[in-house]
Design a protein around this motif. Structure first.
Motif, PDB file in Angstrom:
ATOM      1  N   THR A 131     -37.015  33.500 -39.190  1.00 12.81           N
ATOM      2  CA  THR A 131     -37.357  32.429 -39.903  1.00 12.81           C
ATOM      3  C   THR A 131     -37.259  32.794 -41.295  1.00 12.81           C
ATOM      4  OG1 THR A 131     -39.092  31.593 -38.402  1.00 12.81           O
ATOM      5  CG2 THR A 131     -38.966  30.775 -40.539  1.00 12.81           C
ATOM      6  N   ALA A 132     -36.145  32.145 -41.922  1.00 13.10           N
ATOM      7  CA  ALA A 132     -35.892  32.432 -43.240  1.00 13.10           C
ATOM      8  C   ALA A 132     -36.808  31.991 -44.243  1.00 13.10           C
ATOM      9  CB  ALA A 132     -34.449  32.400 -43.640  1.00 13.10           C
ATOM     10  N   PRO A 133     -37.030  32.721 -45.372  1.00 16.72           N
ATOM     11  CA  PRO A 133     -36.663  34.063 -46.012  1.00 16.72           C
ATOM     12  C   PRO A 133     -37.297  35.025 -45.271  1.00 16.72           C
ATOM     13  CG  PRO A 133     -37.522  32.515 -47.776  1.00 16.72           C
ATOM     14  CD  PRO A 133     -37.872  32.036 -46.743  1.00 16.72           C
ATOM     15  N   THR A 150     -31.536  35.628 -46.443  1.00 15.91           N
ATOM     16  CA  THR A 150     -31.442  34.570 -45.384  1.00 15.91           C
ATOM     17  C   THR A 150     -30.307  34.783 -44.554  1.00 15.91           C
ATOM     18  OG1 THR A 150     -30.037  33.442 -46.943  1.00 15.91           O
ATOM     19  CG2 THR A 150     -32.383  33.071 -47.118  1.00 15.91           C
ATOM     20  N   SER A 152     -26.784  33.224 -43.648  1.00 20.19           N
ATOM     21  CA  SER A 152     -25.824  32.309 -43.814  1.00 20.19           C
ATOM     22  C   SER A 152     -24.701  32.131 -42.796  1.00 20.19           C
ATOM     23  CB  SER A 152     -25.235  32.610 -45.238  1.00 20.19           C
ATOM     24  OG  SER A 152     -24.214  31.653 -45.855  1.00 20.19           O
ATOM     25  N   THR A 159     -30.955  37.897 -50.854  1.00 17.18           N
ATOM     26  CA  THR A 159     -31.318  37.219 -52.180  1.00 17.18           C
ATOM     27  C   THR A 159     -31.721  38.094 -53.124  1.00 17.18           C
ATOM     28  OG1 THR A 159     -33.150  36.362 -51.016  1.00 17.18           O
ATOM     29  CG2 THR A 159     -31.076  35.061 -50.936  1.00 17.18           C
ATOM     30  N   ARG A 208     -41.073  34.500 -44.581  1.00 15.61           N
ATOM     31  CA  ARG A 208     -41.490  33.841 -43.720  1.00 15.61           C
ATOM     32  C   ARG A 208     -41.411  34.729 -42.206  1.00 15.61           C
ATOM     33  NH1 ARG A 208     -43.853  32.194 -46.763  1.00 15.61           N
ATOM     34  NH2 ARG A 208     -44.005  30.094 -47.897  1.00 15.61           N
TER      35      ARG A 208
END
Length: 315
Positions: A131-133, A150, A152, A159, A208
């Motif tokens: 679960t991002a971030p 994250t 992508s 990040t 998260r």
């Protein structure tokens, strides 16, 4: 695409590790061998600025062992990266020459940012769910990498990342002099760690999912589980709650090294520094809502994935 056998070596302050793997660069790889030697290359570097002769000897002896394993696997590409200790040592030329003689490749001193990226890619490559971030924490002997990122298009994307000059060996040698450490020593170490985390520029509280990679995190997971011997399968993918992390940290900081040595799942050469590593983990955990997810996949896996991806592009 044809498969290729590659070898990656990560040389840190406390350990030197090898991963030999086979793949074609298009997906997961097959692990051929994974080995670790605790050589404490960074012994005294924080105080003297140089590798101790005995620490250099231990590390080069480990590389002799790795060279044999690489030859046995017929690895076609080899990459050796050195991190915190080698960045700091004034006599690193002797180290570089020893690596070249044994492995036939040049040692690369990678930046803290590159170390962080590789740890992030390696950790997420083997995660069941994210679960991002996501925050990846890699506590080494001389430094700690904090990486927020994250996914992508299904691929890890960093990040924010920072390599901090705090690790289990560095914090133990600089602050935790007593056995066990005194309340004053723990308070000083805590203030030092807190300041570095808060000034890191990485918003750890935004995470998260929280992954811990490297020997500190995996050792703490094994201790929390009460394993009688270290079991990689039991550790990988396990979760350490905040209460469990705080409890094991308090226990290790209040226990003499002679008693820590009796913990059956812990490698003896980690016994004197695991309390400092636990303190760092706990201070990161104080800022993260998610529990600690422990991964055996780390910078080595990131290195192998890069080697295989390069072979795919070149081949």
């Amino acid at each position: 695409m044809s498969e290729l056998t590659v070898a990656a070596i990560d040389c840190g302050t406390n350990s030197v590790r090898l991963l030999v793997a086979r793949g074609d660069g298009s997906g997961p790889f097959t692990e051929v061998a994974r080995e670790l030697h605790l050589t404490r290359l960074g012994q005294g570097v924080d105080a003297t600025g140089e590798f101790a002769p005995e620490a250099l000897d231990r590390t080069l002896a480990a590389l002799d062992d790795f060279a044999g394993r690489i030859a046995d696997a017929s690895a076609e590409r080899v990459r050796f990266v050195a991190t915190s200790a080698a960045r700091d040592a004034g006599n690193r030329d002797a180290f570089f020459e020893g690596v070249r003689q044994r492995l036939g490749v040049d040692a690369e001193i990678i930046s803290g940012d590159e170390e962080a990226r590789l740890s992030f890619v390696g950790a997420l490559s083997a995660a069941a769910s994210v679960t991002a971030p996501a925050l990846v924490m890699d506590i080494g002997g001389g430094s700690t990498e904090l990486v927020l990122g994250t996914l992508s298009g299904g691929r890890p994307e960093v990040t924010a990342a920072r390599s901090l000059d705090m690790g289990s060996v560095r914090v133990r040698e600089r602050f935790l002099h007593s056995d066990p450490p005194t309340a004053e020593e723990i308070a000083a170490a805590t203030a030092f760690v807190d300041a570095l985390i808060d000034d890191s520029g990485v918003d750890v509280a935004a995470a998260r999912t929280w992954f811990g990679v490297g020997g500190t995190a995996t050792s703490l997971a094994a201790i929390v589980q009460g394993l009688t011997t270290y079991d990689r399968r039991a550790v990988h993918g396990s979760t350490v709650t905040h209460d469990e992390l705080d409890a094991v940290t308090a226990r290790l900081l209040s226990t003499p090294v002679a008693e820590v040595l009796r913990i059956p799942s812990l490698q003896p050469k980690r016994a004197d520094v695991i309390c400092a590593g636990a303190l760092i983990a706990a201070r990161v955990g104080a800022r993260v809502e998610a529990p600690l997810s422990v991964s055996e996949s780390d910078i080595l896996d990131g290195l192998v994935l890069d080697l295989l991806a390069d072979s795919g592009r070149l081949g």
